[in-house]
Design a protein around this motif. Sequence first.
Motif, PDB file in Angstrom:
ATOM      1  N   LYS A 154       8.190  17.347   8.225  1.00 47.83           N
ATOM      2  CA  LYS A 154       8.185  16.350   9.306  1.00 47.83           C
ATOM      3  C   LYS A 154       7.838  14.936   8.839  1.00 47.83           C
ATOM      4  CE  LYS A 154       3.695  18.043  10.916  1.00 47.83           C
ATOM      5  NZ  LYS A 154       2.951  18.597  12.035  1.00 47.83           N
ATOM      6  N   THR A 155       7.633  14.761   7.544  1.00 47.97           N
ATOM      7  CA  THR A 155       7.341  13.401   7.071  1.00 47.97           C
ATOM      8  C   THR A 155       8.413  12.912   6.093  1.00 47.97           C
ATOM      9  OG1 THR A 155       6.009  14.142   5.192  1.00 47.97           O
ATOM     10  CG2 THR A 155       4.840  13.781   7.276  1.00 47.97           C
ATOM     11  N   ARG A 156       9.613  13.433   6.210  1.00 52.39           N
ATOM     12  CA  ARG A 156      10.672  12.990   5.290  1.00 52.39           C
ATOM     13  C   ARG A 156      11.240  11.658   5.788  1.00 52.39           C
ATOM     14  NH1 ARG A 156      12.938  19.052   4.449  1.00 52.39           N
ATOM     15  NH2 ARG A 156      11.249  19.657   3.058  1.00 52.39           N
ATOM     16  N   ASP A 157      10.567  10.591   5.410  1.00 54.45           N
ATOM     17  CA  ASP A 157      10.916   9.286   5.973  1.00 54.45           C
ATOM     18  C   ASP A 157      11.405   8.281   4.934  1.00 54.45           C
ATOM     19  OD1 ASP A 157       8.545   8.668   4.631  1.00 54.45           O
ATOM     20  OD2 ASP A 157       7.325   8.572   6.437  1.00 54.45           O
ATOM     21  N   GLU A 158      11.518   8.700   3.669  1.00 56.40           N
ATOM     22  CA  GLU A 158      11.844   7.729   2.623  1.00 56.40           C
ATOM     23  C   GLU A 158      13.260   7.947   2.080  1.00 56.40           C
ATOM     24  OE1 GLU A 158       8.857   7.579  -0.437  1.00 56.40           O
ATOM     25  OE2 GLU A 158       9.732   5.789  -1.352  1.00 56.40           O
ATOM     26  N   PRO A 159      14.128   6.939   2.181  1.00 53.46           N
ATOM     27  CA  PRO A 159      15.491   7.064   1.623  1.00 53.46           C
ATOM     28  C   PRO A 159      15.511   6.612   0.168  1.00 53.46           C
ATOM     29  CG  PRO A 159      15.309   5.029   2.870  1.00 53.46           C
ATOM     30  CD  PRO A 159      13.940   5.664   2.890  1.00 53.46           C
ATOM     31  N   PRO A 160      16.454   7.119  -0.640  1.00 54.24           N
ATOM     32  CA  PRO A 160      16.540   6.652  -2.036  1.00 54.24           C
ATOM     33  C   PRO A 160      16.717   5.134  -2.125  1.00 54.24           C
ATOM     34  CG  PRO A 160      17.845   8.636  -1.760  1.00 54.24           C
ATOM     35  CD  PRO A 160      17.411   8.230  -0.380  1.00 54.24           C
ATOM     36  N   LEU A 161      17.596   4.591  -1.271  1.00 51.23           N
ATOM     37  CA  LEU A 161      17.756   3.141  -1.168  1.00 51.23           C
ATOM     38  C   LEU A 161      17.638   2.800   0.319  1.00 51.23           C
ATOM     39  CD1 LEU A 161      20.918   2.597  -3.456  1.00 51.23           C
ATOM     40  CD2 LEU A 161      18.553   1.998  -4.024  1.00 51.23           C
ATOM     41  N   ALA A 162      17.063   1.653   0.633  1.00 55.44           N
ATOM     42  CA  ALA A 162      16.877   1.283   2.042  1.00 55.44           C
ATOM     43  C   ALA A 162      18.230   1.299   2.759  1.00 55.44           C
ATOM     44  CB  ALA A 162      16.252  -0.096   2.125  1.00 55.44           C
ATOM     45  N   VAL A 163      18.242   1.807   3.975  1.00 54.15           N
ATOM     46  CA  VAL A 163      19.509   1.914   4.693  1.00 54.15           C
ATOM     47  C   VAL A 163      19.668   0.779   5.719  1.00 54.15           C
ATOM     48  CG1 VAL A 163      21.019   3.391   6.069  1.00 54.15           C
ATOM     49  CG2 VAL A 163      19.569   4.387   4.304  1.00 54.15           C
ATOM     50  N   ASP A 164      18.956   0.879   6.817  1.00 50.06           N
ATOM     51  CA  ASP A 164      19.155  -0.161   7.839  1.00 50.06           C
ATOM     52  C   ASP A 164      18.082  -1.231   7.810  1.00 50.06           C
ATOM     53  OD1 ASP A 164      17.326   1.677   8.551  1.00 50.06           O
ATOM     54  OD2 ASP A 164      18.045   1.987  10.592  1.00 50.06           O
ATOM     55  N   LYS A 165      16.913  -0.870   7.233  1.00 51.04           N
ATOM     56  CA  LYS A 165      15.933  -1.939   7.089  1.00 51.04           C
ATOM     57  C   LYS A 165      15.050  -1.720   5.863  1.00 51.04           C
ATOM     58  CE  LYS A 165      11.971  -1.102  10.215  1.00 51.04           C
ATOM     59  NZ  LYS A 165      11.262  -1.654  11.371  1.00 51.04           N
ATOM     60  N   VAL A 166      14.456  -2.813   5.408  1.00 53.41           N
ATOM     61  CA  VAL A 166      13.493  -2.713   4.310  1.00 53.41           C
ATOM     62  C   VAL A 166      12.100  -2.768   4.905  1.00 53.41           C
ATOM     63  CG1 VAL A 166      14.942  -3.641   2.482  1.00 53.41           C
ATOM     64  CG2 VAL A 166      13.620  -5.217   3.895  1.00 53.41           C
ATOM     65  N   ARG A 167      11.184  -1.992   4.315  1.00 50.18           N
ATOM     66  CA  ARG A 167       9.850  -1.856   4.906  1.00 50.18           C
ATOM     67  C   ARG A 167       8.740  -2.352   3.987  1.00 50.18           C
ATOM     68  NH1 ARG A 167      12.955   2.441   6.700  1.00 50.18           N
ATOM     69  NH2 ARG A 167      13.060   2.559   8.974  1.00 50.18           N
ATOM     70  N   TYR A 168       9.068  -2.682   2.768  1.00 52.55           N
ATOM     71  CA  TYR A 168       8.068  -3.338   1.911  1.00 52.55           C
ATOM     72  C   TYR A 168       8.794  -4.237   0.919  1.00 52.55           C
ATOM     73  CZ  TYR A 168       8.904   0.318  -1.691  1.00 52.55           C
ATOM     74  OH  TYR A 168       9.455   1.173  -2.616  1.00 52.55           O
ATOM     75  N   LEU A 169       8.053  -5.207   0.432  1.00 52.92           N
ATOM     76  CA  LEU A 169       8.637  -6.179  -0.482  1.00 52.92           C
ATOM     77  C   LEU A 169       9.073  -5.482  -1.763  1.00 52.92           C
ATOM     78  CD1 LEU A 169       8.869  -9.400  -0.671  1.00 52.92           C
ATOM     79  CD2 LEU A 169       6.977  -9.174  -2.265  1.00 52.92           C
ATOM     80  N   ALA A 170      10.284  -5.796  -2.199  1.00 49.68           N
ATOM     81  CA  ALA A 170      10.836  -5.250  -3.439  1.00 49.68           C
ATOM     82  C   ALA A 170      11.251  -3.786  -3.301  1.00 49.68           C
ATOM     83  CB  ALA A 170       9.889  -5.438  -4.627  1.00 49.68           C
ATOM     84  N   GLU A 171      11.396  -3.316  -2.073  1.00 50.54           N
ATOM     85  CA  GLU A 171      12.000  -1.981  -1.887  1.00 50.54           C
ATOM     86  C   GLU A 171      13.435  -2.052  -2.420  1.00 50.54           C
ATOM     87  OE1 GLU A 171      11.836  -0.479   2.124  1.00 50.54           O
ATOM     88  OE2 GLU A 171      12.864   1.375   1.570  1.00 50.54           O
ATOM     89  N   ALA A 172      13.893  -0.979  -3.043  1.00 50.69           N
ATOM     90  CA  ALA A 172      15.239  -0.978  -3.616  1.00 50.69           C
ATOM     91  C   ALA A 172      16.286  -0.933  -2.501  1.00 50.69           C
ATOM     92  CB  ALA A 172      15.406   0.205  -4.558  1.00 50.69           C
ATOM     93  N   VAL A 173      17.256  -1.826  -2.601  1.00 48.47           N
ATOM     94  CA  VAL A 173      18.294  -1.958  -1.575  1.00 48.47           C
ATOM     95  C   VAL A 173      19.660  -1.541  -2.114  1.00 48.47           C
ATOM     96  CG1 VAL A 173      19.471  -3.647  -0.100  1.00 48.47           C
ATOM     97  CG2 VAL A 173      17.013  -3.837  -0.485  1.00 48.47           C
ATOM     98  N   ALA A 174      19.893  -1.818  -3.379  1.00 46.50           N
ATOM     99  CA  ALA A 174      21.169  -1.459  -3.999  1.00 46.50           C
ATOM    100  C   ALA A 174      20.919  -1.194  -5.480  1.00 46.50           C
ATOM    101  CB  ALA A 174      22.179  -2.586  -3.827  1.00 46.50           C
ATOM    102  N   ALA A 175      21.903  -0.556  -6.119  1.00 49.35           N
ATOM    103  CA  ALA A 175      21.777  -0.284  -7.551  1.00 49.35           C
ATOM    104  C   ALA A 175      23.118  -0.519  -8.230  1.00 49.35           C
ATOM    105  CB  ALA A 175      21.314   1.159  -7.779  1.00 49.35           C
ATOM    106  N   VAL A 176      23.047  -0.903  -9.484  1.00 48.97           N
ATOM    107  CA  VAL A 176      24.257  -1.153 -10.268  1.00 48.97           C
ATOM    108  C   VAL A 176      24.205  -0.308 -11.530  1.00 48.97           C
ATOM    109  CG1 VAL A 176      25.481  -2.885 -11.631  1.00 48.97           C
ATOM    110  CG2 VAL A 176      24.447  -3.534  -9.456  1.00 48.97           C
TER     111      VAL A 176
END
Lengths: 761, 159
Positions: free
Chosen positions: A83-105
């Motif tokens: 019930k606490t699976r709340d973290e995506p590999p990359l942010a999807v619709d919003k970022v929740r902390y500074l420097a959260e990963a948004v995209a990768a190359v």
Amino acid sequence: MEEYSVIGKRIPRVDGRVKVTGEARYAADYSMPGMLWCKMLRSPYPHARIVSIDTSRAEKLPGVKGVLTGKDFNGWTWGWMPKTRDEPPLAVDKVRYLAEAVAAVAAIDEDTAEEATELIKVEYEELPGVFDPEEAMKEGAPRVHDYVKNNLSWDFHMDFGDVDKGFGEADLVREDRFETGRVITGYLEPPAAVALWDSGGITIWAAKQSPYFVYRHLAACFNLPLNKVRIIQPFIGAGFGGTKNDSLAGDFCSVLFSKRTGRPVKFVYNMHEVLMTCRRRHNMIIHNKMGMKKDGIITAMQSKVIADGGAYTAIGPLTMYLTGSISTLPYKLPHFRHDAYRIFTNNPIGAAMRGHGVTHTRFAAEIQMEMMAEELGIDPIEVRLKNAITAPYETINKVTVHTCGLKEGLKTLSENPKWKKRSGGSPPEGPLSHGVGISGTAYLGGARQRGHQSCGAVVRLCEDGTIDYLTGATDCGQGSDTVLVQIVAEELGLGVEDVDIKRVDTAVTPCDAGSYGSRVTVLAGGAARNAARDVKRQLAEVAARNWEVDPGDIIFKDQRVYVKGEPEKAMPFRKLAQVACYAGSGAVIIGRGYSQYGIEELDFDKGIGNAGTSYSFTSQLTEVDVDLETGFVKCTDMVIAHDCGRPLNPINVEAQNQGGAIQGMGQAMYERFAMDLGKTLNANLADYKMPLSTDVPNIELIDIITDDPNGPYGAKEASEGSTVSSPPSVVSAIHDATGIWFKEQPVTPEKIVMALKKKRE
Amino acid sequence: MAMKKIKFVLNGETCEWEVKPWRTLLEMLREDFQLTGTKEGCGEGECGSCTVIMGGKTVNSCLVPAVEADGQEILTIEGLAHGENLHPVQEAFVEKAGMQCGFCTPGMIMSAKALLDENPEPSENEIREGIAGNFCRCTGYTKIFESIQAAAEAMKGGK
């Protein structure tokens, strides 16, 4: 006491030689032909909605082989509990902390990958952020997760006895607010991995402290059966909980890039990324209330804990559990109430770190107990001795203690000449004031989380009498490989040089819960012993047939095998191995064992039961010199009386305790992330102060031997105990030198100067 | 950009090499020569994990441009042992538990070696100062001091 040949000896580490020659390979040391590099694009905002992402320019850059955004993971998220699976590999619709990963190359080299991340255009709609957990709990505060009211990530409550009655019986009741800081685990090896996806599934060489967590995460994320996920362990440049006990954006992205390109993909985080984004110790506010009789006996304790959880839940529920469930050790508490709240903020994620959960509340309780003793005119060691438990003991929340060396440790320290150097409030002659402090704390060993907990071991006999030993337990640097090899060697009457421990490889080694909560020696050690005994049993049968004696009379010692009482019936171990392997139609001798956990069900909701198999007890004396003009503190000496049951390798137990105590000292005196609106201001190792060689005290260690019945050869945990004992001991010493009680970590020179100024006014 | 030709002695062997001017000594050692014993911790000269000896002095190889190796003698952790025989500093770190995770160890050993080359009988304070540029999070340093003292003892008489 049984006489051991290998156990209890100061044996050099089995990985010592490869580590001093540079041969030991860590994740970042791996590379493969055709390998691509993966780099992250990170959010410039701590809280923002992602409106759009345009990757087209990055994709067109020569050398770029792929770009990923959050949508590529099809909504998959992970977390510690279902019930606490709340973290995506990359942010999807919003970022929740500074420097959260948004995209990768992924690109042909590191520079190209980095350049391409700068060509990705992300449109953000900045949202109001919340950075203080007490603010975040209030009605109307911005929500970090839209579906979570009042940003409550997790709460945990315990209520035993009747605290009001307990406070009613007290002669003195105190209420204080304590605070512990945001601290980095401080490993020097940044997270890294090389991932390869081929027809065999995923193979990843990753810097993981508990690879079987990631094994399950990758299987779930990519919808593969577990036999298609292979994690091969390089050497690990330390972990201390948190980041390397979990999966990272880089792991998921490298694997997906490899799937799409057919090429191996590597990532290495830089130290700036580590310090900006990686999991850190929760900072906690602890409102503590304690009742005490005139004679120093504690009548009740009530704690309210507010933890800054950061943006995601991670392992936070366990942290909250540990803040309370272990508060009932090591002092008798007839009435105890505990309310813990983990709060989402737009800060980086709070998670496990050495001394997990326990260090916060134990600091508060230790300092408050000593403050009250002082008010009542009771000596700091005396108040501890009066309240300390003695084994066997069952706490009010049914934590069961079979062995406890706390009183012996405290008494030993009370007789130490250093304790006599206490100022006890007498003013210093010069600007330098000397202080001596004390603490007496407990920590759990053989820890359990929820779900799969066991450890397994396989011991394979080679026909020349040498041993291949397979374990799923990772040595993240503190020496578990050595102690596990010692155990196998001891059981078979061999030397450590006869046993080769293989690196963890999820395709080959038996599943293991992980290297956390001081569980490896206790549980993987138990498995190793059982697997070695399985081989010994098989060999004893062969030897017994050969000599026509009872298998129970076969002795394995000093690389030889002989019959008890008949020394002429003897042969080298090597010879018996040949006889056994070549017997009949070709016997193969394999021993298997698992740790017999054997403890009752844990009530995770109410805080009842044992979160570990055994408990270590640490008494610590600390000496400091405080410069009353500058507030500068020099920690000069520590004496640590530690009950780890029995040290199976004393030199390594000393080394672990020294390291743990210094980590705790840093936390007490100067370590903290300076944060401003979600930004880590000191995200480098010059501004984030960790102890250096010139900062550390002389450390004397005393083993209190208690031989715990639940550990292999009597062993319990080592070193998380001294991480917990260090902060209260240091702060107690600073109080002795200054006459001031500091209730917020770290106790920096600024705080000392300001407090001394206030005191003079 | 133009490659620059450099010539240097690496772990006793003369090397001629072409490097890009922005490449660091650490990158050249790890990636071009596969000498991965030298580690990158912070990449900013703060942690000391990348310490190597250049011209008899320790340097943070992450901060040194590779072109500065031109004409220099460079010693990395891989060049310390003689065949199967460990250097006394290496020997002492094994015997005295001077390492745990081992990530800081190559840099730490290079700093210790440079210290003992310059000062064969250091006091404890001189040892502390000598490795003050190398972080270690695992050991709390005590066993490292003991290792360096033991190495100094073993090296007496020019071993």
